[in-house]
Design a protein around this motif. Structure first.
Motif, mmCIF file in Angstrom:
data_model
loop_
_atom_site.group_PDB
_atom_site.id
_atom_site.type_symbol
_atom_site.label_atom_id
_atom_site.label_comp_id
_atom_site.label_asym_id
_atom_site.label_seq_id
_atom_site.Cartn_x
_atom_site.Cartn_y
_atom_site.Cartn_z
ATOM 1 N N GLU A 54 0.848 -1.186 0.000
ATOM 2 C CA GLU A 54 0.000 0.000 0.000
ATOM 3 C C GLU A 54 0.891 1.247 0.000
ATOM 4 O OE1 GLU A 54 -4.054 1.656 2.195
ATOM 5 O OE2 GLU A 54 -2.956 -0.045 3.057
ATOM 6 N N SER A 55 0.482 2.269 -0.706
ATOM 7 C CA SER A 55 1.308 3.478 -0.849
ATOM 8 C C SER A 55 1.637 4.093 0.503
ATOM 9 C CB SER A 55 0.583 4.521 -1.707
ATOM 10 O OG SER A 55 0.375 4.047 -3.009
ATOM 11 N N GLY A 56 2.932 4.335 0.714
ATOM 12 C CA GLY A 56 3.380 5.096 1.872
ATOM 13 C C GLY A 56 3.449 4.351 3.184
ATOM 14 N N VAL A 57 3.129 3.043 3.228
ATOM 15 C CA VAL A 57 3.174 2.329 4.503
ATOM 16 C C VAL A 57 4.614 2.021 4.878
ATOM 17 C CG1 VAL A 57 0.864 1.360 4.238
ATOM 18 C CG2 VAL A 57 2.833 0.078 3.371
ATOM 19 N N SER A 58 4.816 1.738 6.156
ATOM 20 C CA SER A 58 6.177 1.684 6.693
ATOM 21 C C SER A 58 7.045 0.580 6.110
ATOM 22 C CB SER A 58 6.128 1.548 8.222
ATOM 23 O OG SER A 58 5.408 0.388 8.601
ATOM 24 N N TYR A 59 6.456 -0.530 5.680
ATOM 25 C CA TYR A 59 7.259 -1.629 5.139
ATOM 26 C C TYR A 59 7.270 -1.649 3.608
ATOM 27 C CZ TYR A 59 8.400 -3.843 9.570
ATOM 28 O OH TYR A 59 8.929 -4.105 10.813
ATOM 29 N N ASN A 60 6.736 -0.615 2.985
ATOM 30 C CA ASN A 60 6.772 -0.524 1.526
ATOM 31 C C ASN A 60 8.122 0.065 1.104
ATOM 32 O OD1 ASN A 60 6.461 -0.076 -1.190
ATOM 33 N ND2 ASN A 60 4.472 0.935 -1.024
ATOM 34 N N PHE A 61 9.157 -0.753 1.225
ATOM 35 C CA PHE A 61 10.506 -0.303 0.874
ATOM 36 C C PHE A 61 10.727 -0.293 -0.638
ATOM 37 C CE2 PHE A 61 11.047 -2.410 5.117
ATOM 38 C CZ PHE A 61 11.164 -1.231 5.834
ATOM 39 N N SER A 62 9.750 -0.822 -1.383
ATOM 40 C CA SER A 62 9.834 -0.775 -2.840
ATOM 41 C C SER A 62 9.660 0.641 -3.359
ATOM 42 C CB SER A 62 8.732 -1.645 -3.461
ATOM 43 O OG SER A 62 8.909 -2.996 -3.149
ATOM 44 N N GLY A 63 8.938 1.462 -2.593
ATOM 45 C CA GLY A 63 8.548 2.764 -3.108
ATOM 46 C C GLY A 63 7.425 2.630 -4.126
ATOM 47 N N TYR A 64 6.740 1.483 -4.085
ATOM 48 C CA TYR A 64 5.679 1.173 -5.043
ATOM 49 C C TYR A 64 4.410 1.936 -4.711
ATOM 50 C CZ TYR A 64 2.100 -1.695 -7.389
ATOM 51 O OH TYR A 64 1.040 -2.130 -8.141
ATOM 52 N N SER A 65 3.691 2.366 -5.765
ATOM 53 C CA SER A 65 2.415 3.044 -5.563
ATOM 54 C C SER A 65 1.501 2.737 -6.741
ATOM 55 C CB SER A 65 2.615 4.556 -5.432
ATOM 56 O OG SER A 65 1.377 5.201 -5.207
ATOM 57 N N ASN A 66 0.296 2.246 -6.413
ATOM 58 C CA ASN A 66 -0.695 1.940 -7.440
ATOM 59 C C ASN A 66 -2.055 2.386 -6.919
ATOM 60 O OD1 ASN A 66 -2.833 0.411 -8.827
ATOM 61 N ND2 ASN A 66 -1.161 -0.662 -9.846
ATOM 62 N N PRO A 67 -2.634 3.456 -7.489
ATOM 63 C CA PRO A 67 -3.904 3.981 -6.981
ATOM 64 C C PRO A 67 -5.034 2.952 -6.968
ATOM 65 C CG PRO A 67 -2.880 5.555 -8.470
ATOM 66 C CD PRO A 67 -2.079 4.285 -8.567
ATOM 67 N N GLU A 68 -5.090 2.081 -7.987
ATOM 68 C CA GLU A 68 -6.148 1.069 -8.018
ATOM 69 C C GLU A 68 -6.001 0.100 -6.854
ATOM 70 O OE1 GLU A 68 -7.986 -2.580 -10.738
ATOM 71 O OE2 GLU A 68 -6.208 -1.510 -11.440
ATOM 72 N N LEU A 69 -4.764 -0.347 -6.618
ATOM 73 C CA LEU A 69 -4.530 -1.263 -5.502
ATOM 74 C C LEU A 69 -4.873 -0.603 -4.171
ATOM 75 C CD1 LEU A 69 -1.724 -3.792 -5.005
ATOM 76 C CD2 LEU A 69 -2.060 -2.090 -3.231
ATOM 77 N N ASP A 70 -4.465 0.653 -3.999
ATOM 78 C CA ASP A 70 -4.775 1.369 -2.758
ATOM 79 C C ASP A 70 -6.282 1.451 -2.536
ATOM 80 O OD1 ASP A 70 -2.079 1.786 -2.375
ATOM 81 O OD2 ASP A 70 -2.092 3.851 -3.107
#
Length: 522
Positions: free
Chosen positions: A437-453
């Motif tokens: 999920e965008s911006g969460v603490s364990y998202n070390f990928s830096g991944y962001s997808n509005p549909e997934l969020d």
């Protein structure tokens, strides 16, 4: 002290020095003649000398050790079960009433009340308190806790959350009293915390007034032996009674020979690569997809797990999550398709050195993993060889887990191979909302997808399981398409005892271990 047999084994094991055995259990001073002490080798030790179960992932160890407990538990069928709560109900989309089990005692002898439970949960949000846990705070999303009477609480959440009751099974959602010098951790479980040595040992003694009955063991000593081969030697030498994560090749041999006290069960654990997608070479989606297509997962499973440890992954959730797994998905091995995909994306070897280029430079990825699980290192090594077949160079190394995460977050490495329980709470929200999920603490990928969020929000806010299933099916599809996480295989836990261990059963969530029935035969 180590016995002579084990010392002798050390000298002949290539690559293992005497220092590898520095963490082995020494019989606790409290263990008197005639008392039962179970000695267990575990892959990871406590993070501090007083590891508050509410902070970090301390609760996983504390829950397994029988020191701390949650309001709601998970059965071996992964359904919610009453634990410290006698009953629980959803009152409205943002309200949950929990009635406590009567007569539960803390380890200091006091009786647990609703006010105690409220005070314990409030510490999660107190910055600077040993129990502070921003990740858990976000997961629970509590707006207010109302004490209705001594045995009843009303939890109010900031937003509708169909996963809330499941989140109360999270081991970090433990109920504790404030510690004292004599009792630094005051829980409610069948065993009382005695001491911990950072990254090495966790020791407990039985709690005779446990609400579920008096435990059968007097003491438990858990020793962190991050090298599974060392742990196996410790069992052979009689220095431990049980190894919870036995090396798969050695387990396969014991199984073939019909020797040993063997335990095996599927779990929700997934071995996967977390991929840096925000920048660097793997910001290129075609390259991520080609890497996934170039992984022969069946071969990795056979080589890393010796045919006893698991099965290839087709998505993030395994068969043990039957209610939520998207069984229509697959992660195929197709090197020809991978090569075509790379060619189409213009990622080709133009100078004939065998390495494909991206933006005019040879691709050289940095892959990392960590010790503690026997299958991690060989999986990393096999992945390196398979990427080479695609014309992708990969530099691999083993390092400390948190250091790998920081390096991935900073963009200093490209892929981090790790092993997580995808559903330690029994609900599908935990894993994707914690990692992608965008911006969460364990998202070390830096991944962001509005549909997934958006789907994650809908999945939490819906109380219709069929509707939720459709959301999480699509979430799994997106992860397989975008590959911020590259699933490799689902893990079966294999453990080996010394023949005397009784009452031990592997839980699919791997968050439970010690029970009142756990025993050691004379």
């Amino acid at each position: 002290m180590l016995n002579r047999k084990l010392k002798s084994a050390v000298t002949v094991m290539m690559g293992l020095g005497a220092m590898a055995f520095a963490n082995l259990a020494v019989m606790p001073e409290a263990a008197l003649a005639g008392e039962k002490t179970l000695r267990v080798a575990i892959p990871f030790g406590p993070k501090s000398s007083v590891p508050d179960p509410r902070a970090r992932q301390n609760g996983w160890l504390s829950n397994r050790a029988g020191v701390s407990e949650t309001l709601i538990g998970l059965g071996y069928d992964m359904t919610m079960q009453p634990r410290l709560a006698e009953s629980f109900e959803n009152v409205s989309p943002t309200e949950w009433r929990v009635k406590l089990r009567p007569g539960v005692k803390f380890h200091d002898g006091s009786v647990m009340t609703a006010a105690d439970v409220k005070a314990s949960f409030e510490k999660i949000d107190v910055e600077g308190h040993p129990g502070h846990n921003p990740r858990l705070s976000r997961l629970l999303g509590i707006e207010e806790i109302v004490v209705e009477d001594d045995q009843t609480l009303l939890f109010k959440t900031k937003k509708p959350s169909s996963a809330f009751l499941w989140s109360l099974t999270e081991p970090s959602a433990a109920v504790l009293k404030e510690g004292t010098e004599e009792l630094p951790l005051i829980g409610t479980g069948p065993y009382i915390f005695v001491s911990a040595e950072t990254e090495k040992r966790y020791e407990t003694r039985k709690f005779a007034d446990y609400w579920g009955g008096e435990p059968k063991l007097d003491h438990i000593v858990m020793d962190a032996l991050s090298d599974p081969s060392v742990a196996a030697l410790a069992l052979q030498a009689g220095d431990v009674d049980l190894v919870t994560n036995y090396p798969e090749p050695d387990f396969a041999k014991l199984k073939e020979e019909g020797k040993g006290q063997l335990f095996a069960a599927p779990t929700t654990r997934l071995f996967f690569f977390q991929v840096r997608t925000a920048d660097g070479p793997l910001a290129n989606k075609a390259l991520r997809q080609a890497i996934s297509l170039g992984l022969d997962r069946e071969t990795i499973v056979k080589a890393s797990l010796s045919g006893v440890g698991g099965e290839k992954a087709n998505a993030i959730f395994p068969g043990t999550m039957a209610s939520w797994a998207n069984t229509g998905l697959s992660l195929d091995y197709d090197p020809a398709k991978a090569a075509a995909l790379l060619d189409e994306a213009g990622i080709m070897d133009t100078n004939g050195n065998g390495i494909r280029e991206l933006d005019g430079e040879d691709i050289s990825l940095k892959l990392r993993s960590y010790e503690g699980r026997a299958a991690l290192r060989p999986t990393l090594e096999i992945t390196q060889a398979m990427l080479q077949q695609l014309g992708i160079n990969a530099e691999i190394a083993m390092a400390e887990y948190d250091a790998n995460n920081e390096a991935l977050k900073a963009g200093d490495i490209d892929m981090h191979l790790q092993a997580w329980g995808t559903a330690p709470l029994g609900d599908p929200n935990y894993f994707p909302s914690t990692l992608v999920e965008s911006g969460v603490s364990y998202n070390f990928s830096g991944y962001s997808n509005p549909e997934l969020d958006e789907l994650l929000v809908k999945g939490r806010e819906s109380f219709d399981d069929e509707v939720r299933k459709s959301h999480y099916d699509r979430i799994q599809e997106i992860i397989n398409e975008d590959l911020p996480l590259i699933p490799v295989f689902h893990k079966t836990q294999v453990s080996v005892g010394n023949g005397k261990v009784e009452g031990f059963q592997i839980h699919p969530a791997e968050t439970y271990f010690v029970t009142v029935d756990l025993d050691l035969a004379d």
